[in-house]
Structures are given as C-alpha cells and as structure tokens.
Design an enzyme around this catalytic site. Structure first.
Site, PDB file in Angstrom:
ATOM      1  CG  HIS A  65       5.348  -2.905   0.397  1.00 50.17           C
ATOM      2  ND1 HIS A  65       4.958  -3.567   1.535  1.00 50.17           N
ATOM      3  CD2 HIS A  65       5.282  -1.584   0.692  1.00 50.17           C
ATOM      4  CE1 HIS A  65       4.644  -2.692   2.478  1.00 50.17           C
ATOM      5  NE2 HIS A  65       4.839  -1.471   1.992  1.00 50.17           N
ATOM      6  CB  CYS A 190       2.601   2.959   5.296  1.00 54.58           C
ATOM      7  SG  CYS A 190       2.318   2.523   3.570  1.00 54.58           S
TER       8      CYS A 190
END
Length: 673
Positions: A65, A190
């Site tokens: 991603h 993240c």
C-alpha cells in the site's frame, strides 16, 4: 465502499510469483479503470513504501500500500494466489494480497473505510470467507461489507478500541467487589497510516480482551487522530507504543511502564507485548517517554487549558521553530563581521563577485548566507504559530502571512499577528461542512487557497500597515533609549531571562531581542546584548557556587556545576535547571537578582551585540566587550552569593551527607547536557 473495490479489481487466480509482479498485476487493473494515472510512477511509490518495511503479515496476508500522486481516488484491489507470494512475513508466503492505493491528499471518509478493512483482516472468519469465495463479485461484496455476516461483527469501528468492555457474566455469589483490571493504553502508527496502524490496534484490542485487561488504543493514522482522554491516560497502569513514526505527544505517558516496539510487533505478537508491560509494572520499571524531538504543537490541548494557556503554547511553537534559524543565521552574520568588519554588509553579492584568496570574499559569503537564513525568521515564526493552532494546513497561510509582514515592513510583530490570523482562518475553514466530492482536495487545494487569500488580504490591506507603524514606533523607541529608561529595560529583560531558565518567559524576552536585529539600530543592539548577558548568569552562578561552597550541594549538583561552566559561557540558560528543580525557592530568586543586575549594567554601559547567540565566543563582536564581561561577572557574583547565603541559612545537617547513602534520591536530579 462500493467505489473502492469492484469485481474488475478482484483476481481470484493471481499467477504472479513475486511481490513486484503481484503489485503490477493488481495495479494494471486499477489503471484500466482510470484509478491510477501513471502505472510506473505508482509502482515506484509502492516499491518505496515496501522498502521502508515489508508488508507481509502472519496468516498468509500481503498488504502492499502507499499514498501516491498518481492515484485519482482511494482504491483497493484484491488477488488470491494458489502458490503463495513472499511479502516478508515470518510465517511464510501470502495467498491473500490486498493492494491499497490512496491519493496524496486522501479523502478522510474513504481512508477511514480502508482502516476498517485493515481491522477486518485480523479476523479469521473474514479471511476464511475470502479464501472460499469462488466469484470475483462475491469477493468484492464481501470486502465492501455487503455481507456483514461473513465478516466480523465483532470488529470495532472506532479509532480508540476498548478491549475489555464486553459485559461480564453475572456472579451473584460474589460478596466483595472484583479487583480492578489492569489498564493499558496503546498508541499505534505506521508510515502511511493506512493499514498496519489499524491492524495493530485490532490485534492489541483482541489480545487485551483475551488477557482480561482494559486496553484502549489511540490510532495515529490517516483516518484521523484524537488524543486519548487525559483521565484514561492518567489511570493507566502501562503503555504500549507500536509505531514506526514518532508518537505524537509522548509526554502524556511519562512515568508509566512502557513497551516501545515497531508496529508489526503489535500486529504479530500483541499478547507478548501485554505480558511484557504487565511484568514491567510489577517490577516498578517506569520510563519517561517524552520525546525531545516532538513538535511543540504536539504538547498542546491538555484538558482544562484556557485561552491564555493555549495562546502561549501557540506562540512558543513559532518561537521554538524560529530559534534554529536565529542561531544559524545570526552566528554566520557574526562570523562575517568578525572576519570582514562591520562594512561587510555593503559587499556585492558573492554570486557575482567572489575571490577565493581574499578573506573579504569569505566574510561576505558567510554574511550573505546568514542574511538569507535570517530572512526566514518572520515567515517561520508565523508559519509555525499557525501550525501550532491548526497543524499542517496552517503552514501555507502562515508562511505567506509572514512573508507579507516583511513586505509591508511589519517585522516581528507582523509575523506574530500573521501566524495567529492564519491559524484562526484555517480552523474556521476546517469547521465548514463540505460535500464528499470536495473532501479529497480540501487539504491540498481548498484550504491553502482560501486561507492564503484571506490572510493576504488582511495583511496587505487591513492590519499590515498599522502593525508596520507600531513596529516603526518601537524601533524608534529602542533607538532613542538612554539613561534611566535603558537601565529599567535592562532590569526587566534580566528578570524575564532568568525567571524560568529557558521557559516561555525567557523565550518571550529572547524573541523580543532577536526581533530587533531584523532592523538593527543602537537601541536594539543594546537589547540583544542585555538579553544574552542576563541569560548567561544562572548557569555560571551555579557553577561558581558549587566551586566555592561545594558542601552546600549534593554530589550530583557538584557534577552538574562543572558542566554549567560551559553551558553558561555558551549562553545556554537551561544549564541551571537541575539546581532550580532541586531548590527553586532559593535558586530562582537568586538567579533573577543577578540577571537584573547584569541587564541593568549592560544597558548602562552601552554594550551592543549583533549576534543573537554565542555567549563568550562572540565577545569580539560586542561593543564595549570589557564592560560587558564586567556586567556578566557582577550578576554571576550576586547570584552565587545569594544562593550560598540562602542555602547556608537552612539546617546544617543535610549538606554534610550529600554524597552519602541517605542522599541517594538527589542522584536523580536531572543532568544538564
């Protein structure tokens, strides 16, 4: 969620053998639907994200991603591989591959849905249904949530997940209240804030429920960021950080048992992390996780803060980010003056004339580089005041307003006002409800456009000229300072510089002094000299006092005193903080008295300073340097004498055992570095 994934974005027979080939195969489906405009550019962004940290997860899942400027709208593609593809997970290859593509200015609603999907991936029933799906449309519907019974009804949607809120079975036979459960607060984040952030949150929540602890998670991701309730943090027994980017506002968790790991550890071994933090709590192993590098803005927003407190924090945010430009630019300018003399400011541009063998050319180079750095002071001040108020969206209008303040000669005061206006405008725009179609462009187009236009209008046509007139009046006043007025100002500056030893009041006085250097005159140069001289006094005085009467201080304080010589000489007022923290009622009043004496003498002697930092190392650049040193030494002597006198008046039993076991707690006194 129907726009995020369709049957055309599902490949139930993904034949790729490598993660790069899998990403390309799924990205081609996105490109075919117009969701990706530049396939090569998008794949490069995917690879860059993969290089930061492998995206394979235990349980046979791969989630490549990224955010990319080549993505038109949030999109999800799904592939199922019979042979499995290595995405770096510890338990082997992945057979379920989710390619998540988010635009650079991702729509908050869609990113929230993607984060919910990330939570669902932690549910075995959900992933099992995907492995059993035999039709692309059915798989897409399952991922979209069209068949909630196939997904996990137990997956929480909120960003903060209480892990132990389920109702317990009644136990009527109990006559005494049950023991309070162990409470944990966790923060997950993240690099992109899309997948691992929320998967770690879900994994920790489930593990907390199984372990019988109360666990609340704060997800610092793309779908939004809300600080945990301060009361929840205050009552927590332990803290878990599962993150790959800096945790915002770490100071909230200071003094609690803390486990600090990467975000994948939160996904893969949450039960171990919970057990570890419980062990630390049992041992009394506490930590202070306040991060020196966190943005001052991140320390804003404590419960109960009034407007005055918040205003101070906003202003200090701007000042804190401005100070490095002050130090770099000011010292370069000072070096230019030291090498080439005060006439170096008339030198031609080094881009047009530079002689490698001439000292004057090198002096001009240093001066002009420093001048460029100094030119950022007002825009940076304004930009980060706005940042302190409205986060990143405030930066553009803040910098624009600060630059306009320079254009209209509004100077330092104009920068302050421009930053406050920019932050207020952005906060107002963010409160306006907008159609879903516009949300994706709000942070990158609409907010910068509207806020910059409003701030520019106000600075150019409304408030800029009055502030410029006030700035000129202040400059003229400083230029005309003499006699008693100058001495009184020196006393005030000395008191402010030494009251909180590098805190907000110190920064206000310092910022006032530095602001005068933008348009230097004799008065503003005197102010800068007085401010720096007073700021040097507290650490030098503490160093002198520990040398003259060491028995009045603990062993740790005597060691700190050795470092304080260098800190004071370098104009680092914070070098006195360990002494003030241990004995504020004696140290702070003494420091203020010495600072007032030094400030008054510096102004009375007519000392001037063109460098905003440097301590004794820029004495050659000081007007009346010998008298300046006399002022510093006088204030140092006054403070040291008062500290010794006040400490000598207390009961004499304690000083003699400063190095002994009974004084052990004093060893925890902070050490200046």
């Amino acid at each position: 969620m129907s726009e995020l994934i369709t049957a055309e974005l599902v490949d139930l027979d993904l034949s790729a053998e490598t993660k790069e080939a899998a990403a390309r195969s799924l990205a081609e489906r996105m490109a075919a639907l117009g969701r990706v405009t530049d396939l090569a550019g998008f794949l490069a962004d995917v690879a860059a994200r993969e290089a930061q940290m492998p995206t394979g997860l235990d349980g046979g899942i791969g989630i490549p991603h990224c955010r990319s400027a080549h993505v038109t709208e949030p999109t999800l593609a799904f592939g199922r591989s019979a042979a499995g593809i290595d995405f770096g997970a510890a338990d082997g290859p992945a057979d379920l591959v989710f390619l998540i593509a988010a635009p650079a200015g991702g729509d908050a609603d869609h990113l929230s849905i993607l984060s919910t999907l990330a939570r669902h991936l932690m549910d075995e029933e959900f992933t099992g249904a995907l492995r059993a799906a035999d039709d692309p449309a059915a798989a897409a519907a399952l991922i979209r949530g069209d068949e909630p019974e196939a997904a996990s009804d137990a997956v929480p949607e909120a960003a903060s997940v209480p892990a132990a809120t389920a109702e317990a079975d009644p136990a009527p036979e109990e006559t005494s209240p049950p023991a309070a459960p162990f409470r944990i607060v966790a923060v997950t984040s993240c690099p992109t804030g899309i997948a691992h952030t929320y998967m770690a949150a879900e994994a920790l929540a489930k593990a907390g429920k199984e372990a019988g602890v109360e666990l609340v998670v704060e997800t610092q991701g793309s779908a939004g960021f809300e600080r945990l309730d301060p009361e929840v943090v205050a009552t927590a027994d332990g803290v878990i950080f599962a993150h790959d980017v800096e945790v915002r506002d770490r100071a909230r968790f200071a003094g609690k048992p803390t486990v600090d790991v990467g975000v994948k550890a939160g996904v893969n071994r949450p039960a171990e992390l919970i057990a570890e933090v419980r062990e630390k709590a049992a041992r009394g192993d506490t930590t202070a996780p306040a991060a020196a590098g966190s943005a001052p803005m991140d320390r804003d927003g404590e419960a109960g803060d009034g407007f005055a407190t918040r205003l101070r924090k906003w202003l200090m945010t701007g000042v804190s980010y401005m100070v490095p430009f002050v130090a770099a630019g000011g010292l370069l300018i000072a070096l230019g003056f030291a090498i080439g003399g005060y006439g170096i400011d008339k030198a031609p541009s080094v881009a047009e004339h530079f002689v490698w063998t001439e000292a004057a050319s090198w002096a001009a180079l240093l001066f002009q580089i420093g001048g460029v750095a100094f030119g950022f002071l007002v825009p940076v001040l304004a930009g980060f005041i706005a940042y302190g108020m409205a986060d990143r969206p405030g930066l553009v209008p803040g910098f624009v307003g600060g630059a306009i303040a320079l254009t209209v000669n509004a100077g330092f005061l104009g920068g302050l006002i421009a930053g406050l206006i920019a932050g207020a405008v952005v906060m107002a725009v963010q409160r306006v409800a907008v159609p879903p179609a516009l949300r994706g462009i709000m942070p990158v187009v609409v907010i910068p456009l509207l806020s910059s236009a409003v701030v520019g209008f106000l600075m150019f046509l409304v408030v800029g000229k009055p502030i410029a007139a006030l700035q000129k009046a202040l400059t003229d006043w400083l230029s005309g300072l003499s006699g008693a007025n100058a001495v009184i100002l020196g006393v005030i500056l000395g008191l402010m510089m030494t009251f909180d030893l590098g805190g907000p009041l110190n920064k206000v006085a310092y910022a006032f002094a530095v602001g005068g250097l933008a348009n230097p005159n004799d008065g503003s140069l005197k102010v800068m000299a007085a401010a720096m001289a007073a700021g040097m006094v507290p650490p030098l005085a503490m160093a002198l006092a520990t040398t003259v009467r060491g028995k009045l201080f603990t062993r740790t304080e005597r060691e700190n005193g050795k470092a304080a010589w260098v800190l004071g000489a370098s104009f680092i007022t914070e070098g006195a903080i360990p002494f003030a923290a241990a004995d504020p009622l004696r140290v702070i009043p003494s420091a203020m008295a010495g600072g007032a004496v030094t400030g008054a003498l510096s102004m009375a002697f007519g000392c001037t300073l063109r460098a905003p930092h440097g301590g004794v190392f820029v004495v050659p650049l000081i007007g009346q340097p010998l008298l300046y040193l006399v002022a510093v030494l006088a204030g140092t002597a006054v403070t040291a004498a008062l500290v010794i006198l006040l400490k000598g008046l207390r009961k004499p039993a304690a000083p003699e055992v400063a190095a002994g076991p009974a004084q052990a707690p004093a060893e925890n006194t902070p050490v200046a570095v």
